[in-house]
Design a protein around this motif. Structure first.
Motif, short mmCIF file in Angstrom:
data_model
loop_
_atom_site.label_atom_id
_atom_site.label_comp_id
_atom_site.label_asym_id
_atom_site.label_seq_id
_atom_site.Cartn_x
_atom_site.Cartn_y
_atom_site.Cartn_z
N SER A 129 36.27 20.77 -11.30
CA SER A 129 37.71 21.04 -11.47
C SER A 129 38.48 19.74 -11.63
CB SER A 129 38.25 21.79 -10.26
OG SER A 129 39.65 21.96 -10.36
N ARG A 182 39.90 17.38 -8.36
CA ARG A 182 39.07 17.52 -7.16
C ARG A 182 38.81 16.17 -6.48
NH1 ARG A 182 37.23 17.10 -3.16
NH2 ARG A 182 35.58 18.24 -2.06
N ALA A 200 41.76 15.13 -4.46
CA ALA A 200 42.41 16.25 -3.76
C ALA A 200 42.71 15.96 -2.30
CB ALA A 200 41.55 17.51 -3.87
N VAL A 256 41.20 22.48 -3.17
CA VAL A 256 40.85 22.35 -4.59
C VAL A 256 39.40 22.76 -4.84
CG1 VAL A 256 40.77 20.79 -6.57
CG2 VAL A 256 42.63 20.62 -4.94
N PHE A 309 39.75 26.27 -5.61
CA PHE A 309 40.18 26.47 -7.00
C PHE A 309 39.01 26.30 -7.96
CE2 PHE A 309 44.57 24.59 -5.67
CZ PHE A 309 44.85 25.75 -4.97
N GLU A 310 38.14 25.32 -7.67
CA GLU A 310 36.97 25.11 -8.53
C GLU A 310 36.05 26.33 -8.50
OE1 GLU A 310 33.03 22.18 -8.77
OE2 GLU A 310 34.91 21.41 -7.89
N ILE A 352 46.86 23.30 -10.94
CA ILE A 352 46.12 22.96 -9.72
C ILE A 352 47.02 22.24 -8.73
CG2 ILE A 352 44.28 21.48 -8.81
CD1 ILE A 352 42.76 22.18 -11.47
N ARG A 353 47.75 21.24 -9.21
CA ARG A 353 48.61 20.45 -8.32
C ARG A 353 49.72 21.33 -7.72
NH1 ARG A 353 45.55 16.99 -6.99
NH2 ARG A 353 45.49 14.87 -7.80
N GLN A 361 48.10 23.59 -5.11
CA GLN A 361 47.67 22.82 -3.94
C GLN A 361 48.87 22.44 -3.09
OE1 GLN A 361 45.63 19.09 -4.69
NE2 GLN A 361 45.47 18.61 -2.51
#
Length: 411
Positions: free
Chosen positions: A179, A182, A185, A345, A348-349, A364-365, A368
């Protein structure tokens, strides 16, 4: 000698007593579900046989598959793995991820291994534990001494037994189903938590805040860079070889370039040399331990001059030191809140792998940061309402969520 699992259970017991849990429920929640100890025997480059011991502790899966890192380090043993697996259970619950807690690794010194030896150790370890891990069982991730390359080897070796399943492990290279975001993260998350702490506790911005960071590996370097970009004054950093300090603030981008070239912070021309001990006793607004665990004992806690501590490392504070910090009114943001960015994260991956769809870095950010903001607010509010420390509040919140899942599912 301190025992990490005993220390973790000290925090657990304190929170469990506040919740009024029965003895049976406390034993049920504290006891690991499964512990693996395997021999990892390989042929070394010299032709000799190398014997290493690997561990995987699966603590609790009431809320979802076991989740946690693999550590390659000489300190890896059953006690450390139990402690870190337990912390993962409470950490994933605090940030409300559908995971349980696991941890493990191999007792070895990666600085004395060739790349080929490291790969053989990794593949042999997977051969020993592959039946006990999987996308819906237990999902390892990088930790001290491991990285995206090691995760790629794990995915590949696991696939030989179970077919191509990228979701078996997280923290993989982006080119191999990993991801975006990552690698940075955990450090990014520590910086966001620092921002939220400063705002909630002192109603002040990050800009101008003085910070000292112990540890300049993956977590410490990204934390330092993010806080530097937010306007913080990073006055000291250190690693295993020593430290560097500058009361006017270090140029973190230049320091990162120096470390990339020399593999250590020592010798950086933008500051004076200092020891780890000096750094831990500096008068700063925020002290961030970002190395290994067990840093603060009662004696050192008495010497700390920082106004607050944010735990980027796992288990850096022994219980007796935590009591000293509480008595001295030095707030501590615990590891299970501060360093949860990595597992967020990783989640998320895992989701991206299961969906066969890649998210953008902006997505993603944003997600997170939302989880960090919400989880810190929940812990902070609970601490204020109950009149307890942030650590106790975090454990109370995590135990509540795991305990509720246990009760709803039944035994």
């Amino acid at each position: 000698m301190h025992a990490f699992f005993e220390a973790t259970n000290h925090y657990f017991e304190h929170a469990a007593s506040i919740l009024g849990l029965s003895e049976n429920m406390k034993v049920l929640l504290a006891t690991p579900e499964r512990e693996l100890r395997v021999e990892v025997a390989i042929e070394m480059d010299s032709g000799q046989i190398g014997n290493f011991i690997g561990y995987r502790v699966q603590h609790d899966n009431a809320r979802g598959p076991f989740k946690g890192g693999l550590r390659y380090h000489p300190t890896v043993d059953e006690d450390e793995a139990r402690s870190l697996a337990s912390l993962m259970t409470w950490k994933t619950a605090v940030v409300d991820l559908p995971y349980g807690g696991g941890k493990g690794g191999v007792n070895c010194d990666v600085t004395k291994l060739s790349r080929a030896e490291l790969e053989r150790i990794t593949r042999r370890f997977v051969q020993q534990i592959h039946d006990f891990i999987g996308p819906d069982k237990d999902i390892p991730a990088p930790d001290v001494g491991t990285d995206a390359q090691v995760m790629a080897w794990i995915m590949n070796e696991y696939g030989k037994y179970h077919g191509h399943q990228p979701a078996v492990v997280t923290g993989k290279p982006v080119e191999l189903h990993g991801s975006l975001g990552r690698e940075s993260a955990t450090g990014h998350g520590v910086a966001i938590i620092a921002r939220e702490f400063l705002q909630h506790t002192w109603n002040r911005p990050v800009e101008g805040t003085t910070v000292a960071v112990q540890g300049f590996g993956n977590v410490g370097s990204f934390t330092s860079r993010e806080l530097y970009d937010m306007g913080a004054k990073i006055v000291a950093v250190s690693d295993a070889y020593g430290g560097v300090c500058n009361p006017e603030g270090l140029d973190i981008p230049s320091l990162q370039q120096h470390v990339a070239a020399h593999r250590k912070v020592v010798g950086f021309s933008g500051g004076d040399s200092c020891t780890n001990e000096h750094l831990l006793g500096m008068e700063v607004d925020v002290l961030i331990p970002a190395a290994l665990g067990g840093v603060f004992d009662a004696e050192l806690a008495e010497e700390v001059q920082a106004r607050a501590i944010i735990e980027a490392a796992n288990s850096p504070t022994w219980p007796e030191a935590d009591e000293v910090f509480h008595r001295r009114e030095i707030p501590v943001v615990p590891d299970i809140v501060a360093n949860a960015g990595g597992v967020i994260v990783s989640y998320f991956e895992w989701v991206q792998n299961l969906q066969h769809f890649r998210w953008s870095i902006d997505q993603i950010r944003a997600e997170q940061d939302r989880r960090h903001v919400e989880s810190f607010a929940a812990v902070f509010d609970l601490a204020r309402r109950q009149g307890v420390s942030l650590r106790t509040a975090a454990f109370v919140l995590g135990i509540q969520r795991v305990g509720r899942a246990k009760v709803l599912a039944g035994i």
